[in-house]
Design an enzyme around this catalytic site. Structure first.
Site, PDB file in Angstrom:
ATOM      1  N   ASP A   1      -6.624  -3.742   4.617  1.00  0.00           N
ATOM      2  CA  ASP A   1      -7.608  -3.790   3.548  1.00  0.00           C
ATOM      3  C   ASP A   1      -7.602  -5.133   2.821  1.00  0.00           C
ATOM      4  O   ASP A   1      -6.742  -5.988   3.051  1.00  0.00           O
ATOM      5  CB  ASP A   1      -7.367  -2.657   2.542  1.00  0.00           C
ATOM      6  CG  ASP A   1      -5.882  -2.437   2.225  1.00  0.00           C
ATOM      7  OD1 ASP A   1      -5.117  -3.410   2.233  1.00  0.00           O
ATOM      8  OD2 ASP A   1      -5.507  -1.282   1.968  1.00  0.00           O
TER       9      ASP A   1
ATOM     10  N   ASN B   1      -1.831   8.850  -5.420  1.00  0.00           N
ATOM     11  CA  ASN B   1      -2.800   9.923  -5.188  1.00  0.00           C
ATOM     12  C   ASN B   1      -2.932  10.287  -3.709  1.00  0.00           C
ATOM     13  O   ASN B   1      -3.832  11.031  -3.327  1.00  0.00           O
ATOM     14  CB  ASN B   1      -4.169   9.549  -5.760  1.00  0.00           C
ATOM     15  CG  ASN B   1      -4.760   8.304  -5.110  1.00  0.00           C
ATOM     16  OD1 ASN B   1      -4.200   7.750  -4.155  1.00  0.00           O
ATOM     17  ND2 ASN B   1      -5.898   7.848  -5.619  1.00  0.00           N
TER      18      ASN B   1
ATOM     19  N   HIS C   1      -3.486   8.092  -1.192  1.00  0.00           N
ATOM     20  CA  HIS C   1      -4.351   7.251  -0.369  1.00  0.00           C
ATOM     21  C   HIS C   1      -3.538   6.445   0.635  1.00  0.00           C
ATOM     22  O   HIS C   1      -2.392   6.072   0.375  1.00  0.00           O
ATOM     23  CB  HIS C   1      -5.259   6.345  -1.212  1.00  0.00           C
ATOM     24  CG  HIS C   1      -4.590   5.176  -1.865  1.00  0.00           C
ATOM     25  ND1 HIS C   1      -4.689   4.911  -3.215  1.00  0.00           N
ATOM     26  CD2 HIS C   1      -3.842   4.150  -1.366  1.00  0.00           C
ATOM     27  CE1 HIS C   1      -4.041   3.796  -3.504  1.00  0.00           C
ATOM     28  NE2 HIS C   1      -3.514   3.322  -2.393  1.00  0.00           N
TER      29      HIS C   1
ATOM     30  N   GLU D   1      -9.379   6.578  -0.411  1.00  0.00           N
ATOM     31  CA  GLU D   1      -9.083   7.357  -1.600  1.00  0.00           C
ATOM     32  C   GLU D   1      -9.369   8.846  -1.370  1.00  0.00           C
ATOM     33  O   GLU D   1     -10.121   9.219  -0.464  1.00  0.00           O
ATOM     34  CB  GLU D   1      -9.940   6.854  -2.769  1.00  0.00           C
ATOM     35  CG  GLU D   1      -9.681   5.404  -3.171  1.00  0.00           C
ATOM     36  CD  GLU D   1      -8.424   5.224  -4.008  1.00  0.00           C
ATOM     37  OE1 GLU D   1      -7.527   6.087  -3.965  1.00  0.00           O
ATOM     38  OE2 GLU D   1      -8.330   4.199  -4.703  1.00  0.00           O
TER      39      GLU D   1
END
Length: 250
Positions: free
Chosen positions: A67, A136, A138, A143
């Protein structure tokens, strides 16, 4: 799924580096899927040290990164291209043309994402994909949401992700709100996956990814469907796995 719970961050980093180095030694022309952030930083230091000692060469390695922030130039000190150069590429013998990081300044994100996926497919996907994990759940910047996104895509970063990354920027407002992320399809197409996490704040995400329901609301849970995953965590990140009685490697 093989699970290694190491005593601390340094031991975790060494284990990660050993797995990556073994892949390179077994296949000097391997394709590595690489990640950024504090989790792999220690592993990269070990790899650099072993290269400088003459034990490891990246001469024939190809790499693709997970990313990049939208809007950051490669020279920005918080861009992921800058991170890779500073922590690995500038210190080993990898050929610059053999490294790929998403272009955060692309004028045509849709076309770029399609080209990135096409390039990964042309390589036969990656041989070993390194992943961190967010609080979370990810992986990459995929996400939590209502579905798993297969393709490389532009992501609107969750508020929790922005909060977690704010420590790297002067202010929270300076954190980019979007990123280009490799999709779940390319991640799951990897022949091997190495998932790593450190710190108590990652314990729930690790537990959910390994023992929870397979759901896009915890993107890491998709790895339960991958045939070859190694999980490397420190004791605090793995504390809830131990409490749940999950079998670990010695």
């Amino acid at each position: 799924m093989r699970i290694f719970i190491e005593k601390d961050y340094d031991a975790m980093s060494r284990r990660m580096a050993q797995i990556i180095a073994a892949e390179i030694t077994h296949n000097p022309a391997c394709v590595l899927g690489l990640a950024t952030g504090s989790t792999p930083e220690g592993a990269y230091k070990y790899l650099v040290d072993w290269h400088k000692q003459g034990c490891l060469s990246f001469q024939d390695v190809l790499s693709v990164n997970l990313d990049e922030y939208v809007g950051l130039a490669p020279t920005h000190d918080q861009s992921y291209r800058y991170f890779m150069q500073s922590n690995l590429f500038d210190h080993v013998d990898i050929v610059p043309e053999n490294t790929r990081v998403p272009d955060g300044l692309t004028k045509d994100p849709a076309a770029f994402c399609a080209e990135y996926d096409a390039y990964i497919r042309s390589l036969g996907y990656v041989d070993l994909q390194l992943l961190g994990i967010g609080r979370n759940g990810h992986i990459g910047f995929n996400e939590p949401g209502d579905c798993f996104v297969k393709e490389t895509h532009v992501v609107d970063l969750a508020e929790s992700t922005i909060d977690a990354n704010a420590r790297f920027f002067a202010t929270r407002d300076d954190v980019p709100k979007q990123a280009i992320s490799m999709g779940i399809g390319a991640i799951m197409g990897a022949k091997k996956v190495l998932l790593a996490a450190s710190g108590a704040e990652k314990a729930d995400a690790i537990l959910g990814s390994i023992c929870g329901a397979i759901t896009p609301h915890c993107p890491g849970s998709i790895l339960q469907l991958h045939p070859n995953v190694a999980v490397v965590v420190d004791e605090v990140a793995g504390s809830k796995l131990k409490a749940a009685g999950v079998s670990v490697c010695g």
